[in-house]
Design a protein around this motif. Structure first.
Motif, mmCIF file in Angstrom:
data_model
loop_
_atom_site.group_PDB
_atom_site.id
_atom_site.type_symbol
_atom_site.label_atom_id
_atom_site.label_comp_id
_atom_site.label_asym_id
_atom_site.label_seq_id
_atom_site.Cartn_x
_atom_site.Cartn_y
_atom_site.Cartn_z
ATOM 1 N N ARG A 22 0.832 -1.203 0.000
ATOM 2 C CA ARG A 22 0.000 0.000 0.000
ATOM 3 C C ARG A 22 0.867 1.254 0.000
ATOM 4 O O ARG A 22 0.567 2.240 -0.674
ATOM 5 C CB ARG A 22 -0.922 -0.016 1.215
ATOM 6 N N CYS A 23 1.972 1.216 0.742
ATOM 7 C CA CYS A 23 2.884 2.355 0.749
ATOM 8 C C CYS A 23 3.541 2.532 -0.615
ATOM 9 O O CYS A 23 3.638 3.656 -1.131
ATOM 10 C CB CYS A 23 3.963 2.156 1.811
ATOM 11 N N ALA A 24 3.989 1.420 -1.196
ATOM 12 C CA ALA A 24 4.650 1.479 -2.494
ATOM 13 C C ALA A 24 3.720 2.039 -3.564
ATOM 14 O O ALA A 24 4.136 2.812 -4.432
ATOM 15 C CB ALA A 24 5.136 0.083 -2.892
ATOM 16 N N GLU A 25 2.460 1.664 -3.488
ATOM 17 C CA GLU A 25 1.491 2.157 -4.470
ATOM 18 C C GLU A 25 1.257 3.661 -4.329
ATOM 19 O O GLU A 25 1.032 4.365 -5.324
ATOM 20 C CB GLU A 25 0.161 1.416 -4.287
ATOM 21 N N ALA A 26 1.335 4.165 -3.093
ATOM 22 C CA ALA A 26 1.084 5.592 -2.856
ATOM 23 C C ALA A 26 2.306 6.462 -3.157
ATOM 24 O O ALA A 26 2.184 7.681 -3.294
ATOM 25 C CB ALA A 26 0.654 5.807 -1.401
ATOM 26 N N MET A 27 3.477 5.861 -3.260
ATOM 27 C CA MET A 27 4.700 6.622 -3.473
ATOM 28 C C MET A 27 4.873 7.060 -4.926
ATOM 29 O O MET A 27 4.459 6.354 -5.856
ATOM 30 C CB MET A 27 5.924 5.803 -3.048
ATOM 31 N N LYS A 28 5.510 8.192 -5.083
ATOM 32 C CA LYS A 28 5.885 8.680 -6.418
ATOM 33 C C LYS A 28 7.401 8.615 -6.536
ATOM 34 O O LYS A 28 8.117 8.951 -5.604
ATOM 35 C CB LYS A 28 5.407 10.116 -6.616
ATOM 36 N N ARG A 29 7.869 8.200 -7.687
ATOM 37 C CA ARG A 29 9.300 8.098 -7.925
ATOM 38 C C ARG A 29 9.763 9.288 -8.752
ATOM 39 O O ARG A 29 9.116 9.670 -9.726
ATOM 40 C CB ARG A 29 9.632 6.804 -8.654
ATOM 41 N N ARG A 30 10.895 9.878 -8.347
ATOM 42 C CA ARG A 30 11.472 10.961 -9.140
ATOM 43 C C ARG A 30 12.986 10.911 -9.079
ATOM 44 O O ARG A 30 13.567 10.419 -8.106
ATOM 45 C CB ARG A 30 10.971 12.321 -8.667
ATOM 46 N N THR A 31 13.617 11.394 -10.128
ATOM 47 C CA THR A 31 15.071 11.435 -10.159
ATOM 48 C C THR A 31 15.566 12.727 -9.513
ATOM 49 O O THR A 31 14.844 13.726 -9.441
ATOM 50 C CB THR A 31 15.590 11.347 -11.600
ATOM 51 N N ALA A 32 16.792 12.707 -9.041
ATOM 52 C CA ALA A 32 17.388 13.882 -8.404
ATOM 53 C C ALA A 32 18.836 14.000 -8.858
ATOM 54 O O ALA A 32 19.586 13.021 -8.840
ATOM 55 C CB ALA A 32 17.316 13.765 -6.882
ATOM 56 N N ALA A 33 19.220 15.192 -9.271
ATOM 57 C CA ALA A 33 20.571 15.427 -9.768
ATOM 58 C C ALA A 33 21.525 15.715 -8.627
ATOM 59 O O ALA A 33 21.117 16.135 -7.537
ATOM 60 C CB ALA A 33 20.557 16.598 -10.753
ATOM 61 N N ALA A 34 22.813 15.516 -8.853
ATOM 62 C CA ALA A 34 23.827 15.856 -7.867
ATOM 63 C C ALA A 34 23.761 17.350 -7.577
ATOM 64 O O ALA A 34 23.639 18.173 -8.482
ATOM 65 C CB ALA A 34 25.208 15.485 -8.382
ATOM 66 N N GLY A 35 23.801 17.713 -6.294
ATOM 67 C CA GLY A 35 23.705 19.109 -5.891
ATOM 68 C C GLY A 35 22.298 19.584 -5.611
ATOM 69 O O GLY A 35 22.106 20.683 -5.081
ATOM 70 N N GLU A 36 21.302 18.789 -5.939
ATOM 71 C CA GLU A 36 19.907 19.193 -5.705
ATOM 72 C C GLU A 36 19.546 19.089 -4.225
ATOM 73 O O GLU A 36 19.855 18.101 -3.566
ATOM 74 C CB GLU A 36 18.965 18.312 -6.516
ATOM 75 N N GLU A 37 18.888 20.109 -3.687
ATOM 76 C CA GLU A 37 18.411 20.088 -2.315
ATOM 77 C C GLU A 37 17.031 19.441 -2.274
ATOM 78 O O GLU A 37 16.054 20.005 -2.754
ATOM 79 C CB GLU A 37 18.341 21.507 -1.744
ATOM 80 N N VAL A 38 16.972 18.269 -1.716
ATOM 81 C CA VAL A 38 15.696 17.555 -1.596
ATOM 82 C C VAL A 38 14.873 18.176 -0.468
ATOM 83 O O VAL A 38 13.666 18.371 -0.585
ATOM 84 C CB VAL A 38 15.940 16.062 -1.326
#
Length: 241
Positions: A22-38
């Protein structure tokens, strides 16, 4: 594949397969570049993150200078961002990608429903007092040391929230713990961290502010703006006006 990656990641390792799905289904995946502030220090808490791949650095303000200082490196499989969501406050650190990677993001509403509700439970003062009187649980104060000195519930052990990840490793997993702060917000984050480590932890509902039994010291009910300001690494909602 997302579920397979979460199974061995905290806090999901303590959940059932159905809950993880259920958690996996609710999650969104996104890429992040080096230096990016999450996550940015003092920003609004809106997501809980799992670092699926890549590497990130955690920085917090130095108590003396206020400048951000690196305090940890996160590798793939690490999770972060839960404290602000549990406390309802601002971010207490900056998390910046040091190597490019991918993140799994769980929005605050889904975090509350799928994770917080599973790991964070409250206990009423009456029930807590009964357990403590019978030595069925031990009491932990997760506030700052200066708060503990001024006003505290007798018999509690001081483990400030910012030290919880390290000091909780020394606690006995066969015992039960009741965690308190001033209002119950910081203790939600503390209990969540303790549960991830395999400890049995419950939040004192309402915190010391609603504790009707004996206490030590003098209640400090002044508005927070009247207190002596101090530089801390945590933007805690209990310390805001």
């Amino acid at each position: 594949s997302r579920v397979a990656g979460l199974i061995h990641t905290q806090p999901f390792a303590q959940m059932t397969l159905d809950q993880i799905c259920r958690c996996a289904e609710a999650m969104k995946r996104r890429t992040a570049a080096a230096g990016e502030e999450v996550i940015r220090y003092a920003g609004t808490g809106d997501y809980f993150y799992v670092l699926e791949s890549g590497e990130a650095e955690v920085s917090r303000p130095d108590p003396r200078t206020g400048k951000l200082v690196k305090v940890a490196t996160l590798q793939a499989g690490a999770s972060f961002g839960e404290e602000a969501l549990l406390r309802g406050g601002l971010r207490n650190a900056t998390v910046k990608m040091s190597k490019p990677g991918a993140l799994l993001c769980l929005a605050v509403a889904d975090f509350d429903q799928l994770l917080a509700s599973h790991f964070v439970n409250e206990i009423a003062p009456e029930a807590a007092h009964s357990m403590l009187s019978r030595r069925q649980a031990e009491l932990i104060d997760c506030r700052w040391g200066d708060e503990h000195e001024v006003w505290r519930i007798p018999g509690g052990r001081l483990i400030p929230l910012d030290a919880m990840r390290a000091e909780a490793l020394q606690l006995d997993k066969t015992k039960s713990y009741i965690v308190y702060c001033r209002t119950g917000r910081r203790s939600r984050a503390a209990a969540f961290l303790m549960r991830q480590l395999g400890l049995t932890a419950t939040v004192l509902k309402g915190g010391i502010a609603e504790w009707p039994y004996a206490f030590e010291g003098e209640p400090d009910m002044r508005p927070y703006t009247a207190r002596k300001p101090e530089v801390t690494p945590f933007g805690d909602p209990d310390r805001k006006s």
